[in-house]
Design a protein around this motif. Structure first.
Motif, PDB file in Angstrom:
ATOM      1  N   VAL A  34      -5.151  18.911   5.599  1.00 49.11           N
ATOM      2  CA  VAL A  34      -5.307  19.951   4.584  1.00 49.11           C
ATOM      3  C   VAL A  34      -3.964  20.220   3.909  1.00 49.11           C
ATOM      4  O   VAL A  34      -2.954  20.458   4.593  1.00 49.11           O
ATOM      5  CB  VAL A  34      -5.876  21.246   5.201  1.00 49.11           C
ATOM      6  N   ASN A  35      -3.977  20.193   2.607  1.00 43.73           N
ATOM      7  CA  ASN A  35      -2.767  20.375   1.820  1.00 43.73           C
ATOM      8  C   ASN A  35      -2.115  21.724   2.120  1.00 43.73           C
ATOM      9  O   ASN A  35      -2.763  22.769   2.076  1.00 43.73           O
ATOM     10  CB  ASN A  35      -3.111  20.287   0.334  1.00 43.73           C
ATOM     11  N   GLY A  36      -0.809  21.689   2.454  1.00 40.73           N
ATOM     12  CA  GLY A  36      -0.055  22.916   2.656  1.00 40.73           C
ATOM     13  C   GLY A  36       0.384  23.176   4.074  1.00 40.73           C
ATOM     14  O   GLY A  36       1.408  23.845   4.299  1.00 40.73           O
ATOM     15  N   TYR A  37      -0.358  22.687   5.033  1.00 44.30           N
ATOM     16  CA  TYR A  37      -0.012  22.971   6.427  1.00 44.30           C
ATOM     17  C   TYR A  37       1.115  22.076   6.941  1.00 44.30           C
ATOM     18  O   TYR A  37       1.725  22.370   7.969  1.00 44.30           O
ATOM     19  CB  TYR A  37      -1.241  22.842   7.325  1.00 44.30           C
ATOM     20  N   ALA A  38       1.397  21.017   6.219  1.00 43.03           N
ATOM     21  CA  ALA A  38       2.531  20.185   6.612  1.00 43.03           C
ATOM     22  C   ALA A  38       3.855  20.907   6.376  1.00 43.03           C
ATOM     23  O   ALA A  38       4.902  20.487   6.878  1.00 43.03           O
ATOM     24  CB  ALA A  38       2.506  18.866   5.845  1.00 43.03           C
ATOM     25  N   ASP A  39       3.821  22.023   5.614  1.00 47.14           N
ATOM     26  CA  ASP A  39       5.038  22.798   5.377  1.00 47.14           C
ATOM     27  C   ASP A  39       5.519  23.495   6.640  1.00 47.14           C
ATOM     28  O   ASP A  39       6.673  23.927   6.715  1.00 47.14           O
ATOM     29  CB  ASP A  39       4.788  23.855   4.290  1.00 47.14           C
ATOM     30  N   ALA A  40       4.619  23.675   7.610  1.00 47.90           N
ATOM     31  CA  ALA A  40       5.003  24.369   8.835  1.00 47.90           C
ATOM     32  C   ALA A  40       6.095  23.594   9.559  1.00 47.90           C
ATOM     33  O   ALA A  40       5.985  22.378   9.787  1.00 47.90           O
ATOM     34  CB  ALA A  40       3.788  24.540   9.744  1.00 47.90           C
ATOM     35  N   SER A  42       7.096  23.883  12.654  1.00 49.07           N
ATOM     36  CA  SER A  42       6.833  23.582  14.061  1.00 49.07           C
ATOM     37  C   SER A  42       5.374  23.890  14.359  1.00 49.07           C
ATOM     38  O   SER A  42       4.654  24.461  13.524  1.00 49.07           O
ATOM     39  CB  SER A  42       7.739  24.415  14.968  1.00 49.07           C
ATOM     40  N   ALA A  43       4.950  23.526  15.573  1.00 49.08           N
ATOM     41  CA  ALA A  43       3.583  23.823  15.990  1.00 49.08           C
ATOM     42  C   ALA A  43       3.342  25.325  16.036  1.00 49.08           C
ATOM     43  O   ALA A  43       2.265  25.816  15.679  1.00 49.08           O
ATOM     44  CB  ALA A  43       3.296  23.189  17.350  1.00 49.08           C
ATOM     45  N   GLU A  44       4.360  26.085  16.473  1.00 52.15           N
ATOM     46  CA  GLU A  44       4.218  27.544  16.533  1.00 52.15           C
ATOM     47  C   GLU A  44       4.089  28.132  15.126  1.00 52.15           C
ATOM     48  O   GLU A  44       3.295  29.049  14.892  1.00 52.15           O
ATOM     49  CB  GLU A  44       5.413  28.163  17.249  1.00 52.15           C
ATOM     50  N   ALA A  45       4.865  27.610  14.176  1.00 48.71           N
ATOM     51  CA  ALA A  45       4.776  28.088  12.798  1.00 48.71           C
ATOM     52  C   ALA A  45       3.411  27.778  12.194  1.00 48.71           C
ATOM     53  O   ALA A  45       2.839  28.600  11.456  1.00 48.71           O
ATOM     54  CB  ALA A  45       5.879  27.472  11.948  1.00 48.71           C
ATOM     55  N   PHE A  46       2.867  26.593  12.509  1.00 50.04           N
ATOM     56  CA  PHE A  46       1.526  26.250  12.039  1.00 50.04           C
ATOM     57  C   PHE A  46       0.485  27.201  12.618  1.00 50.04           C
ATOM     58  O   PHE A  46      -0.429  27.645  11.905  1.00 50.04           O
ATOM     59  CB  PHE A  46       1.188  24.806  12.425  1.00 50.04           C
ATOM     60  N   GLU A  47       0.614  27.523  13.915  1.00 54.63           N
ATOM     61  CA  GLU A  47      -0.345  28.430  14.558  1.00 54.63           C
ATOM     62  C   GLU A  47      -0.345  29.789  13.855  1.00 54.63           C
ATOM     63  O   GLU A  47      -1.401  30.363  13.568  1.00 54.63           O
ATOM     64  CB  GLU A  47      -0.008  28.594  16.040  1.00 54.63           C
TER      65      GLU A  47
END
Length: 346
Positions: A34-40, A42-47
């Motif tokens: 999904v476009n945009g989540y690669a900006d996170a 780290s894994a914690e930032a994505f969560e």
């Protein structure tokens, strides 16, 4: 370096992905596809990002569901419940499309013109054509909103406080006001902002025509919550007329004014039936005007002197104001301004 994806675009891409997935999508699939989540970072930032987006989608009414594989309890995924998200078919008759088209014309000179046009384009693309003879001769118009309308609407959407210069109706005093804007309403041909005056720590209503200069956003977005129990009736001014205008109108002119005319000394709401020239010979004409024997005398209530003057001035010499003097002066001032513009173009 990849361009950062805005939150609104990321949310839209998430809804599209979870609506069209054949089964469901795991968190890992969402982060990678999904476009945009690669900006996170780290894994914690994505969560944290994904949890915020889930909460926001549910607040917006998107039925986001968690799916668990019955054979593998640790196999979890997300999808949008399309049955709960899809609207039922909407259909209109040609007459109803015609009414909606007529209503959309109200906004042709206003800030919502583009939105109304897009909505009607989509409606005509999927619905029947309007009946051209159903509303022949009808046209709707409202007084266009003041320049403050657009910035205030944006501030309401962002829940962001605004600062503007305001002229009070009762005293004429000009002050700077800081307001948390709640909503915009129309009353008696005028637009009003309802909100909380932060200096006075109380809700107030502000007429947009009395806002002078620019409306400036102040502070961060999302800084306040609009109360659900606002007493609109208590904030807005009463509907009682500010005064009665005594007018001398040429025959077959000013149909809108005639429709609101009342008998002399009567309460507003009772219309005058037919022209009434009785007493015209006895009524003195204003200085510089001809006799009134060829005009109908009307008494028309008005709620705001400046708005009444704007309307009457559009009829030029078709309508003469006999009383009150301040309304006549406001109309004359506008007509002289138009004359000055014409002289400047000559």
């Amino acid at each position: 370096m990849a361009q950062r994806v805005e939150a609104a675009e990321r949310l839209l891409d998430l809804v599209i992905a979870l609506t069209h997935t054949p089964r469901w999508m795991t968190k890992q699939q969402i982060r990678s596809q999904v476009n945009g989540y690669a900006d996170a970072a780290s894994a914690e930032a994505f969560e944290r990002m994904f949890e915020r987006d889930k909460d926001l989608l549910r607040e917006l009414g998107v039925p986001l569901v968690l799916v668990r594989d019955p054979a593998h309890d640790d196999d979890l995924g997300y999808r949008v419940d399309t049955e709960g998200y899809t609207l039922p078919p909407v259909s209109f008759t040609p007459a109803e499309v015609g009414v909606l088209s007529l209503a959309a014309e109200v906004w042709q000179d206003a800030a919502l013109h583009a939105s109304a046009r897009r909505a009607m384009t989509k409606l005509r693309a999927v619905g029947p054509a309007p009946d051209p003879g159903a509303h022949t001769g009808l046209a709707l118009r409202v007084r266009g909103p003041e320049p403050a309308f657009g910035p205030l609407l944006a501030a309401i959407d962002a829940r962001q406080a605004v600062t503007f210069t305001y002229r009070a109706a009762s005293t004429g005093q000009v002050t700077t006001r800081t307001v948390e804007p709640w909503r915009i309403l129309s009353r008696d041909r005028g637009w009003y902002l309802l909100g909380r005056d932060t200096d006075r720590q109380a809700p107030r209503a502000f007429r947009l025509s009395r806002i002078q200069g620019r409306v400036r956003p102040t502070g961060p977005a999302g800084a306040f919550t609009v109360p659900a129990d606002v007493d609109v009736t208590a904030l807005l001014p009463a509907r009682s007329p500010a005064g009665l205008a005594r007018l001398a109108v040429l025959p077959d002119r000013a149909a809108a004014l005639r429709a609101r005319a009342v008998p002399d000394g009567a309460a507003p709401g009772r219309a005058v039936v037919g022209p009434d020239r009785r007493g015209a010979d006895e009524t003195p004409a204003p200085a510089g005007e001809g006799p009134l024997t060829d005009r109908d005398l009307l008494t028309v209530p008005f709620s705001d002197l400046e708005i009444a003057a704007e309307e009457i001035a559009t009829y030029a010499d078709g309508v003469l104001v006999l009383d009150p003097p301040e309304l006549r002066a406001a109309v004359v001032r506008r007509l002289r301004a138009v004359t000055a513009l014409d002289d400047g173009d000559a």
